[in-house]
Design a protein around this motif. Sequence first.
Motif, mmCIF file in Angstrom:
data_model
loop_
_atom_site.group_PDB
_atom_site.id
_atom_site.type_symbol
_atom_site.label_atom_id
_atom_site.label_comp_id
_atom_site.label_asym_id
_atom_site.label_seq_id
_atom_site.Cartn_x
_atom_site.Cartn_y
_atom_site.Cartn_z
ATOM 1 N N ALA A 54 52.714 31.043 68.833
ATOM 2 C CA ALA A 54 53.904 30.193 68.965
ATOM 3 C C ALA A 54 55.150 31.049 69.182
ATOM 4 N N ASN A 57 55.542 32.119 72.617
ATOM 5 C CA ASN A 57 55.649 30.978 73.540
ATOM 6 C C ASN A 57 54.379 30.745 74.352
ATOM 7 N N ARG A 60 52.950 25.846 71.523
ATOM 8 C CA ARG A 60 54.118 25.244 70.887
ATOM 9 C C ARG A 60 53.704 24.685 69.531
ATOM 10 N N SER A 75 53.766 24.786 76.526
ATOM 11 C CA SER A 75 54.883 25.404 75.816
ATOM 12 C C SER A 75 56.254 25.009 76.365
#
Length: 134
Positions: A54, A57, A60, A75
């Motif tokens: 996350a 990126n 998400r 993302s």
Amino acid sequence: MKTGSKRSRQREAILEYIKSTKEHPSADMVYEHVRKEIPNISLGTVYRNLNLLAEANEIRKVNCDGKSDRFDCVSEPHYHVLCTKCGCVMDLKMDSLAHIDILADNTFEGKITGHSIFFKGICKKCLKGVDTEK
């Protein structure tokens, strides 16, 4: 992989699972799935790798209104709906509301850098169940 850290079999398996599903799984769901492929993986390893992915990126993290975070392979910014009956999280295909950033920025004494909108509703499966109970 863009994470900046070394590639690992665990991280690859986690990423592949998230990419393979539209389910927006929780960390526990990812753990249960990946454990079938890598039996000795720990829940802590899953959490650490989900957070790394996350932060990079690659996925998400979707905050679900105080419930367990969910994870999404898309993302780029988009919106989600949480079913208030079964708890599933779905993508909502709609135009961006980016203009609300400008509206908010005009009334804020700082700088608005984005927004997060999470819709609540009842999914199609649960609505069918509601309709059949009447």
